[in-house]
Write a protein that holds these residues in place. Structure first.
Motif, short mmCIF file in Angstrom:
data_model
loop_
_atom_site.label_atom_id
_atom_site.label_comp_id
_atom_site.label_asym_id
_atom_site.label_seq_id
_atom_site.Cartn_x
_atom_site.Cartn_y
_atom_site.Cartn_z
N TRP A 109 -3.21 -4.20 -3.56
CA TRP A 109 -3.90 -5.45 -3.83
C TRP A 109 -3.37 -6.12 -5.09
O TRP A 109 -3.20 -7.34 -5.12
N MET A 110 -3.09 -5.34 -6.11
CA MET A 110 -2.57 -5.94 -7.34
C MET A 110 -1.14 -6.43 -7.17
O MET A 110 -0.78 -7.50 -7.67
N ASP A 137 -5.68 1.17 -13.43
CA ASP A 137 -5.51 -0.17 -12.86
C ASP A 137 -4.84 -1.12 -13.85
O ASP A 137 -3.92 -1.86 -13.48
N ARG A 138 -5.28 -1.10 -15.10
CA ARG A 138 -4.63 -1.98 -16.08
C ARG A 138 -3.24 -1.47 -16.43
O ARG A 138 -2.36 -2.27 -16.81
N GLU A 179 -13.12 -8.38 -5.31
CA GLU A 179 -13.75 -8.66 -4.01
C GLU A 179 -13.86 -7.41 -3.13
O GLU A 179 -14.93 -7.17 -2.55
N PRO A 180 -12.81 -6.60 -3.00
CA PRO A 180 -12.96 -5.40 -2.18
C PRO A 180 -14.07 -4.46 -2.67
O PRO A 180 -14.78 -3.85 -1.86
N ILE A 181 -14.24 -4.38 -3.99
CA ILE A 181 -15.29 -3.51 -4.53
C ILE A 181 -16.66 -4.11 -4.24
O ILE A 181 -17.60 -3.40 -3.86
N ALA A 219 -9.12 3.72 -2.72
CA ALA A 219 -8.03 4.65 -2.98
C ALA A 219 -6.99 4.01 -3.88
O ALA A 219 -6.82 2.78 -3.89
N GLN A 220 -6.25 4.85 -4.60
CA GLN A 220 -5.25 4.34 -5.53
C GLN A 220 -4.21 3.47 -4.84
O GLN A 220 -3.82 2.42 -5.35
#
Length: 280
Positions: free
Chosen positions: A270-271, A18-19, A242-244, A263-264
């Protein structure tokens, strides 16, 4: 630092996808420094996975502490160390923040309880929040201080979301990051949570913990206007929070059996959307 940037990015892709994606959404000239910061964070966050016992883990932590705290260090022969030192010196980043980050991560090596919400906020402040603020100093140091409070609240929310995703793994190890005061309020203790014996109470605890993260996310969002556009890439990973939290609240105790990591492709979307809108 640039000589190692391709390898650092490749390693980051494996250790913190993610980062890694957030890094690619930042300006190209800032990516090597951000990659070094994110890869360092991933490295000290996974030390428990790489060693057998807390003492070897503390030795690794101390190696990083000694490296960063020594003005004569070059990190030669260690690509990440070289890149990190180059980042710190090029952007004049405060060494004390890295030392505090390392000290906070020592908690991960043991199975000590997280006593209360304040303790968790302190842990998050010296890890996730500090990383956001360091990233802001790389991106636009002149405006970084303006969004320090957003970084503080956002880092706590991000930490809560991450701990909820990793809760099954942590419980298998005997680690409990949920604050003891929160467990008591829902009729649980450390042993009952690890054993998974009271689904109703565990569900309440998970939802209360997610609510704690949601409160901090709301406080961060309320001050998003303080984030300079040039510093927003540091906050892109908060788009996943928020989704998590939503998934954790919906799953309740079922979170212990069914992973809630999105999912990836969803995380990428989202990002990317957050980067375009400058909103998380």
């Amino acid at each position: 630092m640039h000589d190692n940037s391709a390898q650092i990015l490749a390693d980051l892709r494996d250790t913190d996808r993610d980062r890694y994606l957030a890094c690619l959404l930042a300006p190209a000239d800032k990516q090597p420094a951000l990659a070094a910061l994110y890869a360092f964070n991933a490295e000290i966050a996974r030390i428990r996975d790489l060693v057998h016992g807390p003492i070897p883990g503390e030795i690794r932590m101390q190696w990083w502490r000694d490296l960063i705290g020594n003005d004569a260090s070059t990190g030669e022969g260690h690509p990440l160390a070289e890149a990190l030192l180059g980042c710190i010196r090029m952007h004049r980043l405060p060494v004390s923040v890295f030392e505090n980050m390392i000290d906070a991560r020592i908690f991960d090596l043991y199975d000590d309880p997280m006593e209360d919400r304040s303790a968790l906020e302190g842990y998050a402040g010296e890890t996730a929040s500090a990383l956001i603020q360091l990233s802001s100093l790389v991106l636009d140091p002149d405006n970084a201080a303006k969004s320090a409070e957003v970084a503080g609240h956002g880092g706590v929310a991000q930490t809560v979301a991450g701990l909820l995703m990793l809760l099954p793994l942590h419980l298998r190890r005997g680690q409990v990051y949920l604050p003891a005061e929160l467990l008591r309020a829902t009729g649980l203790d450390r042993e009952t949570l690890i054993a998974g014996e009271d689904s109703a109470a565990i569900g309440q605890a998970i939802r209360a913990f997610a609510g704690f993260g949601r409160d901090h996310l709301a406080k961060a969002r309320a001050q998003m206007a303080a984030i300079a556009p040039s510093n927003f890439p540091a906050f892109i990973p908060l788009a996943l929070v928020e989704p998590i939290l939503n998934r954790a609240e919906a799953a309740g105790a079922g979170l212990l059996q069914k992973p809630i990591r999105p999912a990836q492709w969803q995380r990428q979307w989202w990002m990317w959307r957050a980067a375009r809108r400058r909103r998380f």
